[in-house]
Design an enzyme around this catalytic site. Structure first.
Site, short mmCIF file in Angstrom:
data_model
loop_
_atom_site.label_atom_id
_atom_site.label_comp_id
_atom_site.label_asym_id
_atom_site.label_seq_id
_atom_site.Cartn_x
_atom_site.Cartn_y
_atom_site.Cartn_z
N GLU A 1 0.75 -1.28 -0.09
CA GLU A 1 0.12 -0.05 -0.11
C GLU A 1 0.90 1.35 -0.08
O GLU A 1 0.65 2.27 0.68
CB GLU A 1 -0.89 0.20 1.17
CG GLU A 1 -1.89 -1.03 1.24
CD GLU A 1 -3.13 -1.15 2.28
OE1 GLU A 1 -2.90 -0.22 3.11
OE2 GLU A 1 -3.77 -1.80 2.16
N GLU B 1 -5.23 -8.68 -0.07
CA GLU B 1 -5.95 -8.33 1.13
C GLU B 1 -7.12 -8.13 1.02
O GLU B 1 -7.64 -7.16 0.22
CB GLU B 1 -5.27 -6.90 2.10
CG GLU B 1 -4.02 -7.17 2.66
CD GLU B 1 -3.75 -6.09 3.42
OE1 GLU B 1 -4.40 -5.33 4.16
OE2 GLU B 1 -2.15 -5.90 3.53
O1 AHR Z 1 -4.85 -5.74 7.30
C1 AHR Z 1 -4.75 -4.84 8.03
C2 AHR Z 1 -4.26 -3.65 7.31
O2 AHR Z 1 -5.07 -2.91 6.25
C3 AHR Z 1 -2.65 -3.89 6.58
O3 AHR Z 1 -1.56 -3.97 7.52
C4 AHR Z 1 -2.71 -2.69 5.66
O4 AHR Z 1 -2.09 -3.20 4.39
C5 AHR Z 1 -4.16 -2.42 5.26
O5 AHR Z 1 -4.37 -1.01 5.38
#
Ligand code: AHR
Length: 523
Positions: free
Chosen positions: A199, A319
């Site tokens: 990210e 994610e």
């Molecule tokens: O999964 C929780 C968080 O969400 C992670 O660390 C990040 O990559 C995202 O913003």
């Protein structure tokens, strides 16, 4: 059912456009038409990946708890290992997430008692470094899953990244391979999947960069890491910033244009939530997920078109989950960390698991990896305390989708009653994905009925012929959309299974999908 109030739709994942059917009062209100020859793509087992971050109680007190009677000699919680096996996990991403952007992997190797304790400035915590690279890779071996390491593309350097590849993968007698051997591992770990940061487009990220600066860094990191091991697969940090004014399409365009000859995947992240307590709207997000995948797929195509030797690039949805109760809009990452992100999932969240996976399967040609965030305690299907664990409601659909599938995703025609969840574009109530196993000739039809009030009867047609034997049914349903689990009480939202003898007529049969349910039919 008040049929006159319902619109009818045609939803198909292919280019072929089927004419909408006119329904009469005698016909089923929905239709799912299967053609085993219409293969979208191979369902990659890595779609059932997961993620463990140094965050809250995911690592410490989750997968790893030294000195606990529930842990083995390595400090791994045996009950968590068993639950993770039951979940059908195929891959684990580590060490973050946001944590990765401030992490120095060199702090986490060597004798545990000599490792430095550091500030974790991603989450405002203390990192003891007692769990590091060798512990993680040993954990993956124990669980028999593919490891996926994410480099520090925030505050880290290109040198750190290439040394990490050398430490894990070098068979020769180089400095970092010697360090690995000194730390007890002779044979290279052979880590194949490497993320080029996490990210990095998000202002919340340590070492956040603009697209140009990120591309410059990632290109050099990719080059140096491939010199250490040319067989590795690289995942570029795609955009995860969908906030107001964020140019997520522009980020991906720059990253893909600049990294197209180096990377094998581009990542996508999505978290969803039922903030305004509207069930049908909550489960309409599949449209957004589908749209984002298709936009990125088009962007990939745009950098490949006309080049017959273009490097294949896929999407790693690395994610995804429901996350909103412990995420206060406008709060800083530090405040978020204080909640430990410990969401208590309910029945409707479990249905959302099917919705996400249906979308990934429908896009099996381009989504080749997906990682639920996360495995234990932190927005997770497994929840521990020092004495025990319980399985959240979300555990069961995840486990079942990982188990019940063919390796071909099929392009099925779905005609379903529609609604307008956001007063905008109409959307079918039935959200469907289908897989086929050509070896056993079994078809798996995954159906989410996201109508809160109405059962929907569908005629299921298979142009290769109606099923000859019984149909196996797996169903997740509960009268209370908000039903949850806790310690000692995790059998509230459980799936039921049965076999039904369907009455086939022509090339199909009828099946009724109950309101607010997730069903897997196998025949
Ligand atoms: O999964 C929780 C968080 O969400 C992670 O660390 C990040 O990559 C995202 O913003």
């Amino acid at each position: 059912m008040k049929r006159q109030h319902w619109l009818l739709c045609v939803a198909t994942t292919a280019m072929v456009v089927f004419a909408p059917r006119q329904f009469t009062a005698q016909q089923s209100s929905a239709r799912i038409r299967i053609d085993p020859d219409r293969v979208i793509g191979e369902v990659n087992p890595l779609l059932f990946g997961n993620f463990t971050e140094h965050l809250g109680r995911c690592i410490y007190g989750g997968i790893f708890e030294e000195g606990s009677p529930l842990s083995d000699a390595d400090g791994f919680r045996k009950d968590v290992l068993e639950a993770a096996r039951g979940l059908g996990v195929t891959m684990l991403r580590w060490p973050g997430g946001n944590f990765a952007s401030g992490y120095n992997w060199k702090d986490g190797i060597g004798p545990r008692d000599q490792r430095p304790a550091r500030r974790d400035d991603a989450w405002g915590a203390l990192e003891t470094n007692r769990f590091g690279t060798d512990e993680f890779l040993r954990y993956c071996e124990r669980l028999k899953v593919e490891p996926y390491l994410c480099i520090n593309a925030g505050l880290g350097t290109v040198d750190d990244a290439r040394h990490w590849v050398e430490y894990t993968n070098e068979p020769g007698n180089t400095y970092w391979a010697q360090q690995r051997r000194k730390n007890g591992r002779d044979k290279p770990w052979g880590v194949k999947y490497w993320g080029l940061g996490n990210e990095i487009d998000g202002p919340w990220q340590l070492g956040h960069k603009n697209a140009d600066d990120y591309a410059k860094f990632a290109l050099e990191a990719a080059k140096a890491m491939r010199r250490a091991d040319e067989s590795i697969q690289l995942i570029a940090s795609g955009s995860s910033n969908f906030g107001q004014g964020a140019d997520w399409v522009g980020w991906n365009r720059t990253v893909l244009e600049r990294l197209r000859n180096e990377v094998d995947y581009i990542s996508l992240h999505t978290y969803i939530g039922n903030r305004d307590n509207n069930f049908e709207k909550f489960l309409a997000v599949s449209r957004d997920i589908d749209d984002r995948i298709e936009v990125v797929k088009g962007q990939i195509k745009a950098v490949q078109v006309g080049n017959s030797r273009a490097r294949p690039i896929a999407i790693a949805f690395d994610e995804w989950n429901v996350w909103y109760r412990t995420l206060t809009p406008g709060s800083t990452e530090f405040q978020i960390a204080s909640t430990g992100l410990e969401e208590n999932y309910n029945f409707e969240d479990a249905l959302a698991m099917g919705m996400f996976l249906n979308s990934f399967i429908r896009h099996a040609d381009i989504v080749k990896m997906a990682n639920l965030a996360q495995l234990v305690n932190v927005i997770a299907p497994i929840f521990t305390n020092k004495q025990a664990l319980y399985l959240q409601t979300t555990y069961f659909p995840l486990a079942e989708y990982a188990k019940q599938r063919g390796n071909h995703s099929l392009d099925v025609l779905v005609e379903s009653p529609q609604y307008k969840p956001d007063n905008g574009r109409p959307l079918g109530y039935l959200d469907v994905s289908t897989t086929y196993d050509p070896k056993t000739r079994q078809v798996f039809v995954n159906v989410l009925n996201r109508s809160e009030k109405t059962d929907i009867t569908a005629r299921i047609e298979n142009i290769a012929g109606a099923p000859s034997g019984a149909v196996t049914v797996w169903e997740l349903n509960h009268p209370d959309l908000k039903a949850t689990h806790t310690f000692g009480k995790d059998n509230v939202v459980r799936p039921s299974t049965r076999t039904v003898n369907v009455k086939s007529s022509g090339n199909g049969f009828e099946y009724t999908f109950p309101k607010h349910s997730l069903t897997i039919l196998r025949f």
